[in-house]
Scaffold this motif. Structure first.
Motif, PDB file in Angstrom:
ATOM      1  N   TRP A 264       0.980  -1.254  -0.045  1.00 57.10           N
ATOM      2  CA  TRP A 264      -0.039  -0.216   0.200  1.00 57.10           C
ATOM      3  C   TRP A 264       0.947   1.257  -0.097  1.00 57.10           C
ATOM      4  CZ3 TRP A 264      -5.360   0.217  -0.635  1.00 57.10           C
ATOM      5  CH2 TRP A 264      -5.902  -0.880  -0.163  1.00 57.10           C
ATOM      6  N   LEU A 265       0.679   2.180  -0.871  1.00 54.62           N
ATOM      7  CA  LEU A 265       1.410   3.390  -0.899  1.00 54.62           C
ATOM      8  C   LEU A 265       0.338   4.779  -0.956  1.00 54.62           C
ATOM      9  CD1 LEU A 265       4.006   2.711  -3.759  1.00 54.62           C
ATOM     10  CD2 LEU A 265       4.605   2.819  -1.348  1.00 54.62           C
ATOM     11  N   LYS A 266       0.869   5.848  -0.127  1.00 55.63           N
ATOM     12  CA  LYS A 266       0.420   7.080  -0.472  1.00 55.63           C
ATOM     13  C   LYS A 266       1.280   8.018  -0.452  1.00 55.63           C
ATOM     14  CE  LYS A 266      -2.835   9.870   2.678  1.00 55.63           C
ATOM     15  NZ  LYS A 266      -3.655  10.021   4.006  1.00 55.63           N
ATOM     16  N   SER A 267       1.233   8.870  -1.531  1.00 55.63           N
ATOM     17  CA  SER A 267       2.111   9.661  -2.036  1.00 55.63           C
ATOM     18  C   SER A 267       1.916  10.959  -1.132  1.00 55.63           C
ATOM     19  CB  SER A 267       2.616  10.044  -3.330  1.00 55.63           C
ATOM     20  OG  SER A 267       3.442  11.142  -3.549  1.00 55.63           O
ATOM     21  N   LYS A 268       2.879  11.958  -0.610  1.00 56.75           N
ATOM     22  CA  LYS A 268       2.767  13.289  -0.096  1.00 56.75           C
ATOM     23  C   LYS A 268       2.725  14.235  -1.122  1.00 56.75           C
ATOM     24  CE  LYS A 268       2.243  12.334   4.542  1.00 56.75           C
ATOM     25  NZ  LYS A 268       2.791  12.553   6.141  1.00 56.75           N
ATOM     26  N   THR A 269       3.253  14.002  -2.351  1.00 53.07           N
ATOM     27  CA  THR A 269       3.797  14.980  -3.162  1.00 53.07           C
ATOM     28  C   THR A 269       2.661  14.808  -4.781  1.00 53.07           C
ATOM     29  OG1 THR A 269       5.528  13.610  -4.368  1.00 53.07           O
ATOM     30  CG2 THR A 269       6.130  14.994  -2.407  1.00 53.07           C
ATOM     31  N   THR A 270       2.606  15.843  -5.396  1.00 55.80           N
ATOM     32  CA  THR A 270       2.092  15.839  -6.418  1.00 55.80           C
ATOM     33  C   THR A 270       2.850  15.350  -7.722  1.00 55.80           C
ATOM     34  OG1 THR A 270       2.206  18.089  -6.954  1.00 55.80           O
ATOM     35  CG2 THR A 270       0.085  17.365  -5.717  1.00 55.80           C
ATOM     36  N   SER A 271       4.078  15.290  -7.651  1.00 61.71           N
ATOM     37  CA  SER A 271       5.032  15.233  -8.565  1.00 61.71           C
ATOM     38  C   SER A 271       6.154  14.371  -7.883  1.00 61.71           C
ATOM     39  CB  SER A 271       5.548  16.199  -9.534  1.00 61.71           C
ATOM     40  OG  SER A 271       6.180  17.113  -8.666  1.00 61.71           O
ATOM     41  N   GLY A 272       6.619  13.204  -8.449  1.00 66.13           N
ATOM     42  CA  GLY A 272       7.396  12.381  -8.054  1.00 66.13           C
ATOM     43  C   GLY A 272       7.743  11.998  -6.776  1.00 66.13           C
TER      44      GLY A 272
ATOM     45  N   LYS B 107      -4.072   9.759  -2.194  1.00 64.81           N
ATOM     46  CA  LYS B 107      -4.692   8.918  -1.569  1.00 64.81           C
ATOM     47  C   LYS B 107      -3.889   7.486  -1.553  1.00 64.81           C
ATOM     48  CE  LYS B 107      -8.886  10.821  -2.895  1.00 64.81           C
ATOM     49  NZ  LYS B 107     -10.407  10.479  -3.768  1.00 64.81           N
ATOM     50  N   TRP B 108      -4.528   6.412  -0.472  1.00 63.04           N
ATOM     51  CA  TRP B 108      -3.832   5.265  -0.333  1.00 63.04           C
ATOM     52  C   TRP B 108      -4.410   4.519  -1.771  1.00 63.04           C
ATOM     53  CZ3 TRP B 108      -0.162   3.513   2.646  1.00 63.04           C
ATOM     54  CH2 TRP B 108      -0.094   4.232   4.053  1.00 63.04           C
ATOM     55  N   HIS B 109      -3.182   3.733  -2.310  1.00 64.06           N
ATOM     56  CA  HIS B 109      -3.342   2.746  -3.431  1.00 64.06           C
ATOM     57  C   HIS B 109      -2.674   1.615  -3.208  1.00 64.06           C
ATOM     58  CE1 HIS B 109      -5.428   5.794  -6.061  1.00 64.06           C
ATOM     59  NE2 HIS B 109      -4.599   6.440  -5.563  1.00 64.06           N
ATOM     60  N   HIS B 110      -3.200   0.521  -3.646  1.00 63.82           N
ATOM     61  CA  HIS B 110      -2.660  -0.762  -3.420  1.00 63.82           C
ATOM     62  C   HIS B 110      -1.963  -0.938  -4.727  1.00 63.82           C
ATOM     63  CE1 HIS B 110      -2.361  -5.166  -3.228  1.00 63.82           C
ATOM     64  NE2 HIS B 110      -1.937  -5.138  -2.079  1.00 63.82           N
TER      65      HIS B 110
ATOM     66  N   VAL C 152       8.736  10.513  -0.484  1.00 65.17           N
ATOM     67  CA  VAL C 152       7.804  11.259   0.527  1.00 65.17           C
ATOM     68  C   VAL C 152       6.455  10.711   0.489  1.00 65.17           C
ATOM     69  CG1 VAL C 152       7.179  13.364   0.947  1.00 65.17           C
ATOM     70  CG2 VAL C 152       9.427  13.233  -0.048  1.00 65.17           C
ATOM     71  N   GLY C 153       6.128  10.276   1.760  1.00 68.29           N
ATOM     72  CA  GLY C 153       4.607   9.830   1.898  1.00 68.29           C
ATOM     73  C   GLY C 153       4.652   8.499   2.965  1.00 68.29           C
ATOM     74  N   GLU C 154       3.832   7.744   2.772  1.00 62.52           N
ATOM     75  CA  GLU C 154       3.496   6.622   3.640  1.00 62.52           C
ATOM     76  C   GLU C 154       3.403   5.095   2.830  1.00 62.52           C
ATOM     77  OE1 GLU C 154       1.124   8.605   7.093  1.00 62.52           O
ATOM     78  OE2 GLU C 154       0.136   8.120   5.383  1.00 62.52           O
ATOM     79  N   LEU C 155       3.984   3.909   3.677  1.00 66.19           N
ATOM     80  CA  LEU C 155       3.617   2.924   2.626  1.00 66.19           C
ATOM     81  C   LEU C 155       3.467   1.687   3.742  1.00 66.19           C
ATOM     82  CD1 LEU C 155       6.477   0.714   3.270  1.00 66.19           C
ATOM     83  CD2 LEU C 155       7.460   2.525   1.789  1.00 66.19           C
TER      84      LEU C 155
ATOM     85  N   GLU D  16     -11.436   0.313   6.694  1.00 67.32           N
ATOM     86  CA  GLU D  16     -11.328   1.732   7.100  1.00 67.32           C
ATOM     87  C   GLU D  16     -10.437   2.356   5.957  1.00 67.32           C
ATOM     88  OE1 GLU D  16     -11.486   2.240  11.956  1.00 67.32           O
ATOM     89  OE2 GLU D  16      -9.588   1.884  10.797  1.00 67.32           O
ATOM     90  N   ARG D  17      -9.618   1.771   5.292  1.00 63.56           N
ATOM     91  CA  ARG D  17      -8.655   2.448   4.315  1.00 63.56           C
ATOM     92  C   ARG D  17      -9.295   2.572   3.033  1.00 63.56           C
ATOM     93  NH1 ARG D  17      -4.870  -1.118   5.512  1.00 63.56           N
ATOM     94  NH2 ARG D  17      -5.223  -2.705   3.855  1.00 63.56           N
ATOM     95  N   LEU D  18     -10.381   1.678   2.824  1.00 61.77           N
ATOM     96  CA  LEU D  18     -11.109   1.299   1.540  1.00 61.77           C
ATOM     97  C   LEU D  18     -12.501   2.327   1.840  1.00 61.77           C
ATOM     98  CD1 LEU D  18     -10.777  -2.167   0.578  1.00 61.77           C
ATOM     99  CD2 LEU D  18      -9.636  -0.273  -0.411  1.00 61.77           C
ATOM    100  N   GLY D  19     -12.647   2.969   3.069  1.00 62.38           N
ATOM    101  CA  GLY D  19     -13.959   3.744   3.322  1.00 62.38           C
ATOM    102  C   GLY D  19     -15.027   3.025   3.541  1.00 62.38           C
ATOM    103  N   HIS D  20     -14.980   1.576   3.754  1.00 70.17           N
ATOM    104  CA  HIS D  20     -16.175   0.756   3.870  1.00 70.17           C
ATOM    105  C   HIS D  20     -16.822   1.120   5.088  1.00 70.17           C
ATOM    106  CE1 HIS D  20     -14.546  -2.248   0.836  1.00 70.17           C
ATOM    107  NE2 HIS D  20     -14.871  -1.222   0.360  1.00 70.17           N
TER     108      HIS D  20
END
Length: 394
Positions: free
Chosen positions: A219-227, A272-275, A334-337, A390-394
């Motif tokens: 699972w990845l969530k980026s905190k930047t809009t580029s790179g 957002k979080w993506h698998h 830069v983000g979360e995994l 919760e991650r998927l918003g269910h």
């Protein structure tokens, strides 16, 4: 003592010996001048005595003559038998006075030249000493600057190491507290990388065997809009880019196998979080990529027939230019995994969909996501990861 014009010039000497030789010569000249001054005082005293006698002769005050203690060797039977008021005695006294005055004048002239020569020697010595001092000062300044630089560098390294040590202690304490939480599970954690640095990263304790196929999901969530940077990299001796997932600048995400590159049609730019799952096999170099359980692309000829080398290092958040290190801040993540798992085979489409939509959790048979197997450094943090629903918003 030789006259200045007769002083011998030796072969060139080192600066220190040359200065010492000049100082010795000047000291000898000074002693000579002092002796000459003493002689001048003696001669001046004799002149005063003879001049007094001459005056008395001229005035007819003395009626007889006795030899004075002037040390000039007036002979008995010559001037000693003459009356002091005789013309011959007066003439001899005048001659003695002139002789002493000439001698004093010569001594004074000679002392003057000695003084000039001594001054010249001291000037030469002073110039040599000043030149040597300037050279030594320059060397000392250069050494001080070098030491200050070394101390600054060493201090900076110590400060960095101390900070990392303190952060590691705090992070371990947080992990211990979280492990004592009633809802704690070792796989329910995430890594966070808040800024781009070349020292913030996570490291997997486990390594890999030789592989001919693999699937990696996370699972990845980026905190930047580029790179977003490098979520993970696997490096081995002789090949720092054995397996790398990288999003560089405004370029699409890339997969590197044995330093060969292919672009992946996935995107993390919405914050957002993506698998993400990436599968690869050495047979024909076939790769396939999935985002949120959906196949996004597939292609062959990525390092075909190349087996993945064993016993390397898995790093989270940094791209390795050497095994376990030499990071570049511009390529940092830069983000979360979270939920990084790895298998030694290509997973089926249904397996990947089940992991992504939380209907079929599956742990890797090579690498399992377990906070006891991941160490963090340089300010990277571990924290609780929300449940799949919760991650998927269910």
């Amino acid at each position: 003592m030789e006259c200045p014009s007769d002083v011998q010039r030796d072969s060139p000497q080192p600066a220190g010996e040359e200065v010492l030789s000049l100082q010795n010569t000047a000291e000898q000249l000074r002693q000579t001048v002092l002796q000459q001054k003493k002689q001048i005082l003696t001669d001046q005293e004799a002149i005063r005595e003879l001049t007094g006698k001459l005056n008395r002769c001229e005035n007819g005050l003395d009626k007889g003559y006795q030899e004075g203690a002037d040390g000039w060797g007036h002979k008995e039977g010559a001037m000693g038998d003459l009356p002091l008021d005789s013309p011959q005695a007066v003439q001899e006294l005048e001659e003695a006075v002139r002789t002493l005055k000439d001698r004093i004048e010569k001594i004074e002239v000679r002392n003057y030249y000695y003084y000039l020569f001594e001054s010249a020697i001291y000037s030469m010595a002073l110039d040599s000493l000043q030149s040597k001092l300037l050279e030594l000062e320059a060397q000392l300044l250069a050494k001080l600057l070098e030491l200050e630089k070394e101390q600054t560098t060493a201090s900076g390294e110590r400060d960095k190491q101390d900070i990392e040590k303190e952060l590691s202690i705090l992070q371990n304490r947080i992990a211990e507290l979280e492990q004592g939480h009633p809802g704690y599970h070792p796989e329910n954690f995430k890594l966070s990388f808040s800024v781009r640095t070349n020292y913030m990263y996570g490291r997997m304790k486990k390594t890999l065997p030789e592989l001919y196929a693999f699937t990696i999901c996370l699972w990845l969530k980026s905190k930047t809009t580029s790179g977003s940077g490098t979520p993970f990299s696997y490096s081995v001796n002789g090949q720092p880019n054995e397996i790398v997932l990288l999003e560089w600048g405004h370029n699409p995400m890339e997969l590197l196998i044995n330093d060969k590159v292919t672009q992946l049609p996935v995107s993390l730019k919405d914050g957002k979080w993506h698998h993400i799952c990436v599968a690869w096999t050495t047979r024909d170099g076939m790769w396939t990529v999935f985002q949120d359980g959906k196949k996004k692309g597939s292609k062959d000829n990525l390092s075909a027939w190349h087996p993945i080398k064993p016993n390397g290092v898995i790093i989270f958040g940094q791209e390795q230019d050497a095994v376990g290190g030499r990071f570049d801040a511009t390529q940092s993540f830069v983000g979360e995994l979270a939920q990084f798992n790895m298998w030694d085979r290509v997973l089926t489409v249904s397996e990947i969909e089940g992991i992504a939509n939380c209907t079929m959790p599956l742990s890797g048979n090579l690498i399992q996501w377990d906070d006891r197997q991941v160490d963090v450094f340089g300010g990277a943090t571990k924290s609780l990861f929300e449940s799949c629903e919760e991650r998927l918003g269910h």
